[in-house]
Scaffold this motif. Structure first.
Motif, PDB file in Angstrom:
ATOM      1  N   ASP A 122       0.814  -1.216   0.000  1.00  0.00           N
ATOM      2  CA  ASP A 122       0.000   0.000   0.000  1.00  0.00           C
ATOM      3  C   ASP A 122       0.846   1.265   0.000  1.00  0.00           C
ATOM      4  OD1 ASP A 122      -2.291  -1.476  -0.030  1.00  0.00           O
ATOM      5  OD2 ASP A 122      -2.719  -1.265   2.109  1.00  0.00           O
ATOM      6  N   ALA A 123       1.960   1.253   0.747  1.00  0.00           N
ATOM      7  CA  ALA A 123       2.751   2.476   0.920  1.00  0.00           C
ATOM      8  C   ALA A 123       3.755   2.701  -0.200  1.00  0.00           C
ATOM      9  CB  ALA A 123       3.477   2.449   2.270  1.00  0.00           C
ATOM     10  N   VAL A 124       4.463   1.652  -0.601  1.00  0.00           N
ATOM     11  CA  VAL A 124       5.533   1.848  -1.589  1.00  0.00           C
ATOM     12  C   VAL A 124       5.347   1.002  -2.840  1.00  0.00           C
ATOM     13  CG1 VAL A 124       7.203   2.553   0.158  1.00  0.00           C
ATOM     14  CG2 VAL A 124       7.022   0.134  -0.453  1.00  0.00           C
ATOM     15  N   GLY A 125       4.263   0.239  -2.912  1.00  0.00           N
ATOM     16  CA  GLY A 125       3.948  -0.479  -4.127  1.00  0.00           C
ATOM     17  C   GLY A 125       4.797  -1.689  -4.430  1.00  0.00           C
ATOM     18  N   LYS A 126       5.438  -2.246  -3.426  1.00  0.00           N
ATOM     19  CA  LYS A 126       6.247  -3.443  -3.671  1.00  0.00           C
ATOM     20  C   LYS A 126       6.275  -4.314  -2.420  1.00  0.00           C
ATOM     21  CE  LYS A 126      10.792  -1.710  -2.236  1.00  0.00           C
ATOM     22  NZ  LYS A 126      12.204  -1.548  -2.635  1.00  0.00           N
ATOM     23  N   LEU A 127       6.638  -5.578  -2.597  1.00  0.00           N
ATOM     24  CA  LEU A 127       6.741  -6.502  -1.478  1.00  0.00           C
ATOM     25  C   LEU A 127       8.006  -6.209  -0.668  1.00  0.00           C
ATOM     26  CD1 LEU A 127       5.765  -9.807  -3.299  1.00  0.00           C
ATOM     27  CD2 LEU A 127       4.420  -8.643  -1.532  1.00  0.00           C
ATOM     28  N   PRO A 128       7.959  -6.415   0.651  1.00  0.00           N
ATOM     29  CA  PRO A 128       9.163  -6.213   1.470  1.00  0.00           C
ATOM     30  C   PRO A 128      10.193  -7.303   1.183  1.00  0.00           C
ATOM     31  CG  PRO A 128       7.417  -7.194   2.784  1.00  0.00           C
ATOM     32  CD  PRO A 128       6.806  -6.881   1.453  1.00  0.00           C
ATOM     33  N   ASP A 129      11.472  -6.964   1.347  1.00  0.00           N
ATOM     34  CA  ASP A 129      12.488  -7.998   1.105  1.00  0.00           C
ATOM     35  C   ASP A 129      12.527  -8.981   2.288  1.00  0.00           C
ATOM     36  OD1 ASP A 129      14.254  -6.958   3.171  1.00  0.00           O
ATOM     37  OD2 ASP A 129      14.806  -5.385   1.758  1.00  0.00           O
ATOM     38  N   ILE A 130      13.198 -10.108   2.081  1.00  0.00           N
ATOM     39  CA  ILE A 130      13.193 -11.200   3.075  1.00  0.00           C
ATOM     40  C   ILE A 130      13.784 -10.755   4.404  1.00  0.00           C
ATOM     41  CG2 ILE A 130      14.089 -13.503   3.586  1.00  0.00           C
ATOM     42  CD1 ILE A 130      13.944 -14.136   0.626  1.00  0.00           C
ATOM     43  N   ALA A 131      14.895 -10.020   4.344  1.00  0.00           N
ATOM     44  CA  ALA A 131      15.554  -9.586   5.578  1.00  0.00           C
ATOM     45  C   ALA A 131      14.640  -8.678   6.394  1.00  0.00           C
ATOM     46  CB  ALA A 131      16.861  -8.874   5.237  1.00  0.00           C
ATOM     47  N   MET A 132      13.925  -7.804   5.716  1.00  0.00           N
ATOM     48  CA  MET A 132      13.002  -6.880   6.393  1.00  0.00           C
ATOM     49  C   MET A 132      11.871  -7.653   7.064  1.00  0.00           C
ATOM     50  SD  MET A 132      11.058  -3.649   4.658  1.00  0.00           S
ATOM     51  CE  MET A 132      10.001  -2.551   5.613  1.00  0.00           C
ATOM     52  N   VAL A 133      11.363  -8.675   6.383  1.00  0.00           N
ATOM     53  CA  VAL A 133      10.270  -9.478   6.935  1.00  0.00           C
ATOM     54  C   VAL A 133      10.736 -10.245   8.175  1.00  0.00           C
ATOM     55  CG1 VAL A 133       8.715 -11.414   6.512  1.00  0.00           C
ATOM     56  CG2 VAL A 133       9.084  -9.701   4.728  1.00  0.00           C
ATOM     57  N   ARG A 134      11.890 -10.875   8.085  1.00  0.00           N
ATOM     58  CA  ARG A 134      12.403 -11.645   9.224  1.00  0.00           C
ATOM     59  C   ARG A 134      12.648 -10.771  10.436  1.00  0.00           C
ATOM     60  NH1 ARG A 134      16.718 -15.412   5.776  1.00  0.00           N
ATOM     61  NH2 ARG A 134      15.160 -16.951   5.044  1.00  0.00           N
ATOM     62  N   GLU A 135      13.195  -9.579  10.207  1.00  0.00           N
ATOM     63  CA  GLU A 135      13.449  -8.662  11.321  1.00  0.00           C
ATOM     64  C   GLU A 135      12.142  -8.223  11.962  1.00  0.00           C
ATOM     65  OE1 GLU A 135      15.440  -4.229  12.109  1.00  0.00           O
ATOM     66  OE2 GLU A 135      15.624  -5.211  10.159  1.00  0.00           O
ATOM     67  N   PHE A 136      11.136  -7.960  11.149  1.00  0.00           N
ATOM     68  CA  PHE A 136       9.847  -7.506  11.661  1.00  0.00           C
ATOM     69  C   PHE A 136       9.160  -8.607  12.466  1.00  0.00           C
ATOM     70  CE2 PHE A 136       5.231  -6.822  11.159  1.00  0.00           C
ATOM     71  CZ  PHE A 136       5.125  -5.542  11.703  1.00  0.00           C
ATOM     72  N   LEU A 137       9.184  -9.827  11.960  1.00  0.00           N
ATOM     73  CA  LEU A 137       8.519 -10.934  12.651  1.00  0.00           C
ATOM     74  C   LEU A 137       9.206 -11.282  13.967  1.00  0.00           C
ATOM     75  CD1 LEU A 137       7.747 -13.347   9.651  1.00  0.00           C
ATOM     76  CD2 LEU A 137       6.217 -11.712  10.777  1.00  0.00           C
ATOM     77  N   ALA A 138      10.526 -11.065  14.035  1.00  0.00           N
ATOM     78  CA  ALA A 138      11.257 -11.382  15.268  1.00  0.00           C
ATOM     79  C   ALA A 138      11.149 -10.270  16.305  1.00  0.00           C
ATOM     80  CB  ALA A 138      12.722 -11.647  14.935  1.00  0.00           C
ATOM     81  N   ASN A 139      10.718  -9.094  15.884  1.00  0.00           N
ATOM     82  CA  ASN A 139      10.627  -7.933  16.768  1.00  0.00           C
ATOM     83  C   ASN A 139       9.471  -8.119  17.759  1.00  0.00           C
ATOM     84  OD1 ASN A 139      10.535  -5.394  17.957  1.00  0.00           O
ATOM     85  ND2 ASN A 139      10.794  -4.292  16.021  1.00  0.00           N
ATOM     86  N   LYS A 140       9.718  -7.947  19.055  1.00  0.00           N
ATOM     87  CA  LYS A 140       8.689  -8.110  20.087  1.00  0.00           C
ATOM     88  C   LYS A 140       8.107  -6.786  20.565  1.00  0.00           C
ATOM     89  CE  LYS A 140       9.411 -12.522  19.980  1.00  0.00           C
ATOM     90  NZ  LYS A 140       8.419 -13.393  19.299  1.00  0.00           N
ATOM     91  N   ASP A 141       8.550  -5.678  19.978  1.00  0.00           N
ATOM     92  CA  ASP A 141       8.067  -4.351  20.379  1.00  0.00           C
ATOM     93  C   ASP A 141       6.581  -4.221  20.023  1.00  0.00           C
ATOM     94  OD1 ASP A 141       7.533  -1.696  20.862  1.00  0.00           O
ATOM     95  OD2 ASP A 141       9.269  -0.934  19.765  1.00  0.00           O
ATOM     96  N   PRO A 142       5.691  -3.893  21.007  1.00  0.00           N
ATOM     97  CA  PRO A 142       4.259  -3.759  20.713  1.00  0.00           C
ATOM     98  C   PRO A 142       3.960  -2.596  19.757  1.00  0.00           C
ATOM     99  CG  PRO A 142       4.747  -3.018  22.944  1.00  0.00           C
ATOM    100  CD  PRO A 142       5.984  -3.684  22.448  1.00  0.00           C
ATOM    101  N   LYS A 143       4.908  -1.670  19.583  1.00  0.00           N
ATOM    102  CA  LYS A 143       4.705  -0.512  18.693  1.00  0.00           C
ATOM    103  C   LYS A 143       5.344  -0.736  17.321  1.00  0.00           C
ATOM    104  CE  LYS A 143       4.557   2.867  22.470  1.00  0.00           C
ATOM    105  NZ  LYS A 143       5.151   4.121  23.003  1.00  0.00           N
ATOM    106  N   LYS A 144       5.705  -1.988  17.020  1.00  0.00           N
ATOM    107  CA  LYS A 144       6.469  -2.221  15.791  1.00  0.00           C
ATOM    108  C   LYS A 144       5.656  -1.921  14.525  1.00  0.00           C
ATOM    109  CE  LYS A 144       5.578  -7.231  15.363  1.00  0.00           C
ATOM    110  NZ  LYS A 144       6.247  -8.544  15.298  1.00  0.00           N
TER     111      LYS A 144
END
Length: 338
Positions: A288-310
């Motif tokens: 929606d924001a940038v018109g492309k799929l996130p790269d693998i590294a970005m996805v893995r970092e996001f899924l591992a992040n435990k911050d409730p504000k992530k």
């Protein structure tokens, strides 16, 4: 042998004779009563900006696929959405030695003969010879094709009626478009406006402003254009059976946007979807924001992040990405092009 000469005339009735070098040989002034057919100042003058340009736009002449496209069409170019009326007037009344109009015999003007297909016209027939469009253009040419008239008002806004509403599936809605001018006057321009539906499945709109809703629930938009003004008509078709009010109680509100989203869902009779997973969220947010799929590294970092504000932090990151500006610039170009 007679000397060859070039003869020209103007709408004031002056006939000028030139030799083959262009030198003026003589002029013939009209008789005192020669211009009795010229419109008197007390008659209603026709405005190029307020009367002629809207007709050309509605007829499709000033569209991006016709004479308003880059380079024009067959040597005749108008500005898109009539944003440069002075240039448009010069192109019609003065370009190519004024060949497009003939004030002394308006019906012989190319501006009338081509769109009525009295002669061949690549764009086809745009209006009939007995139409109101023809009459206005004919009279404007007969008046000498002036650029402006004394004390003519400027267009300030347009308003669509109804501007919004809740309707049933298959219902028809007749729109009325009113133009407001700088002198406080108003004019019904429904027959001159252009209409476009953003979702043909929700509803279609014809060239006269008649909206016909489809058989699906949801919300649709009809865009109305007149000259350089735009209005938006919002049509809402709720589901056949609305949900009870308590179905919306207790929904989490994180910001002001959530309040409006819930109110709209309630109006449509829809319930918000369940909270998506983190994997779904990063994919949707990135598309929606940038018109492309996130790269693998970005996805893995996001899924591992435990911050409730992530999730909020991800949005901030996407909005500062260089791709965001590129993507939305392209989006708006597509939306605003004719």
């Amino acid at each position: 042998a007679a000397t060859k000469q070039v003869v020209t005339g103007d709408w004031e009735g002056v006939t000028t004779f030139h030799d083959l070098t262009g030198k003026v040989v003589r002029k013939l002034e009209p008789k005192a009563d020669a211009n009795e057919t010229k419109p008197k100042e007390t008659e209603n003058p026709i405005s190029f900006r307020n009367d002629v340009l809207p007709i050309l736009a509605r007829a499709g002449c000033a569209g991006g696929s016709c004479h308003a496209k880059a380079g024009g069409q067959n040597g005749f170019q108008l500005s898109i959405f009539s944003f440069d009326p002075k240039s448009d007037h010069r192109e019609i009344a003065r370009d190519a030695r004024g060949r497009r109009i003939t004030p002394a015999a308006p019906e012989a003007s190319l501006l009338l003969r081509k769109p009525t297909q009295a002669i061949d016209h690549e764009g086809g027939k745009r209006f009939e010879k007995d139409s109101e469009f023809y009459k206005v253009l004919h009279n404007w040419i007969a008046q000498g094709a002036p650029y402006s008239v004394p004390e003519e008002p400027s267009l300030e806004s347009i308003a669509a009626t109804p501007a919004s509403g809740r309707y049933k599936k298959g219902q028809k809605i007749r729109l009325k478009i009113t133009a407001g001018y700088s002198d406080g006057s108003k004019r019904d321009v429904t027959h001159l406006a252009e209409y476009q539906s953003n979702d043909e499945g929700m509803g279609t709109v014809d060239e006269d402003g008649l909206v016909t809703l489809g058989e699906q629930s949801g919300e649709g938009i009809v865009i109305v254009r007149y000259a350089d003004e735009v209005a938006v008509v919002r049509v809402t078709v709720p589901v056949d059976k609305l949900l009870p009010t308590d179905a919306y109680a207790g929904l989490p509100v994180h910001n002001e946007i959530d309040k409006h989203v819930y109110a709209r869902h309630k109006q449509l009779g829809l319930l918000v979807s369940e909270r998506c997973t983190d994997a779904e969220y990063i994919r949707r947010a990135s598309l929606d924001a940038v018109g492309k799929l996130p790269d693998i590294a970005m996805v893995r970092e996001f899924l591992a992040n435990k911050d409730p504000k992530k999730r909020g932090n991800l949005v901030d990151q996407l909005l500062t990405a260089p791709e965001w500006a590129d993507y939305w610039a392209t989006k708006f170009v597509d939306l605003l092009r004719p």
